[in-house]
Each structure stands twice: as structure tokens, then as C-alpha cells.
Design a protein around this motif. Structure first.
Motif, PDB file in Angstrom:
ATOM      1  N   ILE A   1       0.866  -1.176  -0.054  1.00 53.09           N
ATOM      2  CA  ILE A   1       0.010  -0.134   0.039  1.00 53.09           C
ATOM      3  C   ILE A   1       0.874   1.146  -0.245  1.00 53.09           C
ATOM      4  O   ILE A   1       1.951   1.359   0.618  1.00 53.09           O
ATOM      5  CB  ILE A   1      -0.884  -0.002   1.161  1.00 53.09           C
ATOM      6  CG1 ILE A   1      -1.806  -1.254   1.109  1.00 53.09           C
ATOM      7  CG2 ILE A   1      -1.740   1.258   1.438  1.00 53.09           C
ATOM      8  CD1 ILE A   1      -2.983  -1.112   0.346  1.00 53.09           C
ATOM      9  N   GLU A   2       0.378   2.137  -0.971  1.00 49.11           N
ATOM     10  CA  GLU A   2       1.222   3.550  -0.777  1.00 49.11           C
ATOM     11  C   GLU A   2       0.170   4.596  -0.846  1.00 49.11           C
ATOM     12  O   GLU A   2      -1.112   4.276  -1.429  1.00 49.11           O
ATOM     13  CB  GLU A   2       2.278   3.667  -1.768  1.00 49.11           C
ATOM     14  CG  GLU A   2       1.671   3.677  -3.095  1.00 49.11           C
ATOM     15  CD  GLU A   2       2.762   4.136  -4.418  1.00 49.11           C
ATOM     16  OE1 GLU A   2       4.005   4.391  -3.804  1.00 49.11           O
ATOM     17  OE2 GLU A   2       2.249   4.197  -5.231  1.00 49.11           O
ATOM     18  N   LEU A   3       0.490   5.877  -0.771  1.00 47.93           N
ATOM     19  CA  LEU A   3      -0.398   6.901  -1.045  1.00 47.93           C
ATOM     20  C   LEU A   3      -0.630   7.292  -2.313  1.00 47.93           C
ATOM     21  O   LEU A   3       0.342   6.823  -2.962  1.00 47.93           O
ATOM     22  CB  LEU A   3       0.318   8.166  -0.433  1.00 47.93           C
ATOM     23  CG  LEU A   3       0.060   8.304   1.319  1.00 47.93           C
ATOM     24  CD1 LEU A   3       0.646   9.638   1.767  1.00 47.93           C
ATOM     25  CD2 LEU A   3      -1.269   8.054   1.627  1.00 47.93           C
TER      26      LEU A   3
ATOM     27  N   HIS B   1       6.989   5.462 -10.330  1.00 46.19           N
ATOM     28  CA  HIS B   1       6.892   4.349 -10.868  1.00 46.19           C
ATOM     29  C   HIS B   1       7.985   3.307  -9.608  1.00 46.19           C
ATOM     30  O   HIS B   1       8.542   4.100  -8.785  1.00 46.19           O
ATOM     31  CB  HIS B   1       7.558   3.869 -11.862  1.00 46.19           C
ATOM     32  CG  HIS B   1       6.710   4.293 -13.239  1.00 46.19           C
ATOM     33  ND1 HIS B   1       5.536   3.756 -13.541  1.00 46.19           N
ATOM     34  CD2 HIS B   1       6.784   5.405 -14.105  1.00 46.19           C
ATOM     35  CE1 HIS B   1       4.904   4.417 -14.418  1.00 46.19           C
ATOM     36  NE2 HIS B   1       5.778   5.578 -14.843  1.00 46.19           N
ATOM     37  N   HIS B   2       7.836   1.949  -9.496  1.00 44.98           N
ATOM     38  CA  HIS B   2       8.298   1.154  -8.713  1.00 44.98           C
ATOM     39  C   HIS B   2       9.490   0.147  -9.289  1.00 44.98           C
ATOM     40  O   HIS B   2       9.299  -0.219 -10.342  1.00 44.98           O
ATOM     41  CB  HIS B   2       7.508   0.515  -7.567  1.00 44.98           C
ATOM     42  CG  HIS B   2       6.696   1.331  -6.971  1.00 44.98           C
ATOM     43  ND1 HIS B   2       5.219   1.633  -7.467  1.00 44.98           N
ATOM     44  CD2 HIS B   2       6.890   2.371  -5.935  1.00 44.98           C
ATOM     45  CE1 HIS B   2       4.689   2.636  -6.728  1.00 44.98           C
ATOM     46  NE2 HIS B   2       5.657   2.816  -5.740  1.00 44.98           N
ATOM     47  N   PHE B   3      10.526  -0.246  -8.344  1.00 46.17           N
ATOM     48  CA  PHE B   3      11.341  -1.370  -8.520  1.00 46.17           C
ATOM     49  C   PHE B   3      10.955  -2.360  -7.569  1.00 46.17           C
ATOM     50  O   PHE B   3      11.127  -1.788  -6.289  1.00 46.17           O
ATOM     51  CB  PHE B   3      12.810  -0.798  -8.835  1.00 46.17           C
ATOM     52  CG  PHE B   3      13.716  -1.934  -8.927  1.00 46.17           C
ATOM     53  CD1 PHE B   3      14.164  -2.379 -10.349  1.00 46.17           C
ATOM     54  CD2 PHE B   3      14.201  -2.804  -8.153  1.00 46.17           C
ATOM     55  CE1 PHE B   3      14.815  -3.149 -10.603  1.00 46.17           C
ATOM     56  CE2 PHE B   3      14.947  -3.873  -8.537  1.00 46.17           C
ATOM     57  CZ  PHE B   3      15.024  -3.944  -9.601  1.00 46.17           C
ATOM     58  N   HIS B   4      10.737  -3.577  -7.857  1.00 44.74           N
ATOM     59  CA  HIS B   4      10.472  -4.412  -6.822  1.00 44.74           C
ATOM     60  C   HIS B   4      11.674  -5.635  -6.901  1.00 44.74           C
ATOM     61  O   HIS B   4      12.302  -6.149  -7.864  1.00 44.74           O
ATOM     62  CB  HIS B   4       9.448  -5.365  -7.067  1.00 44.74           C
ATOM     63  CG  HIS B   4       8.102  -4.302  -7.168  1.00 44.74           C
ATOM     64  ND1 HIS B   4       7.496  -3.906  -5.914  1.00 44.74           N
ATOM     65  CD2 HIS B   4       7.426  -3.978  -8.215  1.00 44.74           C
ATOM     66  CE1 HIS B   4       6.455  -3.246  -6.557  1.00 44.74           C
ATOM     67  NE2 HIS B   4       6.535  -3.282  -7.586  1.00 44.74           N
TER      68      HIS B   4
ATOM     69  N   HIS C   1      11.307  -0.267  -3.936  1.00 46.29           N
ATOM     70  CA  HIS C   1      11.667   1.119  -4.218  1.00 46.29           C
ATOM     71  C   HIS C   1      11.088   2.051  -5.004  1.00 46.29           C
ATOM     72  O   HIS C   1      10.490   1.430  -6.133  1.00 46.29           O
ATOM     73  CB  HIS C   1      13.202   1.258  -4.760  1.00 46.29           C
ATOM     74  CG  HIS C   1      14.045   0.149  -3.782  1.00 46.29           C
ATOM     75  ND1 HIS C   1      14.683   0.731  -2.620  1.00 46.29           N
ATOM     76  CD2 HIS C   1      14.582  -1.173  -3.846  1.00 46.29           C
ATOM     77  CE1 HIS C   1      15.446  -0.118  -2.106  1.00 46.29           C
ATOM     78  NE2 HIS C   1      15.198  -1.360  -3.020  1.00 46.29           N
ATOM     79  N   THR C   2      10.960   3.301  -4.717  1.00 45.61           N
ATOM     80  CA  THR C   2      10.323   4.329  -5.623  1.00 45.61           C
ATOM     81  C   THR C   2      11.255   4.821  -6.419  1.00 45.61           C
ATOM     82  O   THR C   2      12.107   5.206  -5.965  1.00 45.61           O
ATOM     83  CB  THR C   2       9.645   5.355  -4.557  1.00 45.61           C
ATOM     84  OG1 THR C   2       8.733   4.931  -3.796  1.00 45.61           O
ATOM     85  CG2 THR C   2       9.023   6.411  -5.480  1.00 45.61           C
ATOM     86  N   LEU C   3      10.811   4.731  -7.767  1.00 40.84           N
ATOM     87  CA  LEU C   3      11.942   5.346  -8.696  1.00 40.84           C
ATOM     88  C   LEU C   3      11.681   6.768  -8.888  1.00 40.84           C
ATOM     89  O   LEU C   3      10.480   7.321  -9.007  1.00 40.84           O
ATOM     90  CB  LEU C   3      11.662   4.504  -9.998  1.00 40.84           C
ATOM     91  CG  LEU C   3      11.965   3.194  -9.997  1.00 40.84           C
ATOM     92  CD1 LEU C   3      11.534   2.730 -11.365  1.00 40.84           C
ATOM     93  CD2 LEU C   3      13.544   2.828  -9.571  1.00 40.84           C
ATOM     94  N   GLN C   4      12.564   7.630  -9.319  1.00 42.06           N
ATOM     95  CA  GLN C   4      12.406   8.965  -9.510  1.00 42.06           C
ATOM     96  C   GLN C   4      11.774   9.144 -10.786  1.00 42.06           C
ATOM     97  O   GLN C   4      11.643   8.364 -11.793  1.00 42.06           O
ATOM     98  CB  GLN C   4      14.020   9.783  -9.872  1.00 42.06           C
ATOM     99  CG  GLN C   4      14.425  10.514  -8.558  1.00 42.06           C
ATOM    100  CD  GLN C   4      15.854  10.951  -8.858  1.00 42.06           C
ATOM    101  OE1 GLN C   4      16.214  11.141 -10.090  1.00 42.06           O
ATOM    102  NE2 GLN C   4      16.491  11.062  -7.745  1.00 42.06           N
ATOM    103  N   ALA C   5      10.843  10.245 -10.929  1.00 41.83           N
ATOM    104  CA  ALA C   5      10.026  10.624 -11.905  1.00 41.83           C
ATOM    105  C   ALA C   5      10.839  10.929 -13.167  1.00 41.83           C
ATOM    106  O   ALA C   5      11.883  11.488 -12.791  1.00 41.83           O
ATOM    107  CB  ALA C   5       9.118  11.658 -11.449  1.00 41.83           C
TER     108      ALA C   5
ATOM    109  N   ILE D   1       8.903  -2.425 -12.346  1.00 45.53           N
ATOM    110  CA  ILE D   1      10.073  -2.929 -12.714  1.00 45.53           C
ATOM    111  C   ILE D   1      10.397  -4.004 -11.664  1.00 45.53           C
ATOM    112  O   ILE D   1      10.567  -3.766 -10.622  1.00 45.53           O
ATOM    113  CB  ILE D   1      11.003  -2.287 -12.941  1.00 45.53           C
ATOM    114  CG1 ILE D   1      10.674  -1.137 -14.214  1.00 45.53           C
ATOM    115  CG2 ILE D   1      12.688  -2.834 -13.621  1.00 45.53           C
ATOM    116  CD1 ILE D   1      11.468   0.036 -14.227  1.00 45.53           C
ATOM    117  N   HIS D   2      10.727  -5.330 -12.145  1.00 47.37           N
ATOM    118  CA  HIS D   2      11.119  -6.335 -11.228  1.00 47.37           C
ATOM    119  C   HIS D   2      12.502  -6.780 -11.500  1.00 47.37           C
ATOM    120  O   HIS D   2      12.856  -6.883 -12.570  1.00 47.37           O
ATOM    121  CB  HIS D   2      10.142  -7.594 -11.454  1.00 47.37           C
ATOM    122  CG  HIS D   2       8.712  -7.345 -11.035  1.00 47.37           C
ATOM    123  ND1 HIS D   2       8.172  -7.711  -9.718  1.00 47.37           N
ATOM    124  CD2 HIS D   2       7.788  -6.906 -11.757  1.00 47.37           C
ATOM    125  CE1 HIS D   2       6.848  -7.216  -9.945  1.00 47.37           C
ATOM    126  NE2 HIS D   2       6.835  -6.559 -10.956  1.00 47.37           N
TER     127      HIS D   2
END
Ligand code: ZN
Ligand code: ZN
Length: 140
Positions: free
Chosen positions: A76-78, A87-90, A98-102, A128-129
Motif C-alpha cells: 500500500i502507498e499513498l 513508478h517502482h522497482f521490486h 523502491h520508488t523510482l525517480q519521476a 520493474i522487477h
């Protein structure tokens, strides 16, 4: 400022910013996506488990939080309303998210790809995994 937007969203639904709602919101603020398990342990002694589930469900319905499906689990995130689009990296090994920079170029590219097919994109998700830096450096 974040609390004002939260308050406004709740008032629109004739709901109030109760203490548990505020605590749970604060636990999500400025944090990478969290599993329910982590949230529950961080809220321990302040908000009980059932209230956390109910509140997250409500927040999800009102578009305050966003659920990230990662395999058969979720975090969960805001929502973008509070943290801006990203976007995210798992990591497949340690499970970290991890939250990726815009990146405006990436956003333009996604819209361009859709527009070429005559679509008007409103939103998208891109996850992204792989292996995080720490896990990649360790022998499996
Ligand atoms: Zn890792
Ligand atoms: Zn994007």
C-alpha cells in the motif's frame, strides 16, 4: 498541506479525520510502499488490526491510497494525489520495493506509444522487477 487534502477528501464523503485515520495516513506519508504486515506492526499499540484493514479499504475506495499488486501479494502507498506520479522497482530476492525517480521522458514516451494507436491514456502503472543493488552483489 497533505492533511488538508486528506481532510477535504473525507469531508466530501461526510466523513471526519479520526485519530486512527490520521495515524495510518501518517504511517504512509513519505514512505516506500508497505505491506499490511509492516503497517500493522508499525501501528501497533496505536491502532488495532481490524481498524487498519477497514481504514485502508476506505482509503482505497476514496483514492487516497493505491494498492500495488506484486505477484499474489500487495503493498500500500499513498496515491498520486499525495505523492505525485512515479513508478517502482521490486526486488525478487529480498522483497524490497523502491520508488523510482519521476522521469518526464518516460511519461511522454508512454503517452506517445498509446497515442500512435489512437488511445487517449489517462493513467498507467509500470512496475520493474529484478534484483536490487544489495541483492545483486550477493552470491545467491
Ligand atoms: Zn533485494
Ligand atoms: Zn508513469
Amino acid at each position: 498541506m497533505h492533511h488538508d487534502s486528506l481532510h477535504a477528501l473525507l469531508v466530501k464523503e461526510k466523513l471526519s479525520l479520526t485519530r486512527p485515520r490520521r495515524i495510518i495516513f501518517d504511517l504512509l506519508l513519505h514512505k516506500d510502499p508497505q505491506s499490511m504486515q509492516v503497517l500493522i506492526s508499525r501501528a501497533a499499540n496505536k491502532v488495532d488490526r481490524a481498524t487498519i484493514y477497514r481504514t485502508i479499504e476506505l482509503f482505497e475506495r476514496l483514492g487516497i491510497v493505491h494498492r500495488l499488486n506484486i505477484g499474489w501479494k500487495y503493498k500500500i502507498e499513498l496515491s498520486d494525489l499525495f505523492v505525485g506520479h512515479h513508478h517502482h522497482f521490486h526486488c525478487n530476492q529480498c522483497g524490497a520495493t523502491h520508488t523510482l525517480q519521476a522521469n518526464p521522458m518516460l511519461e511522454t514516451m508512454i503517452d506517445t506509444v498509446a497515442a500512435k494507436e489512437n488511445f487517449s491514456p489517462r493513467s498507467h502503472q509500470l512496475e520493474i522487477h529484478g534484483l536490487c543493488g544489495q541483492c545483486a552483489g550477493q552470491p545467491a
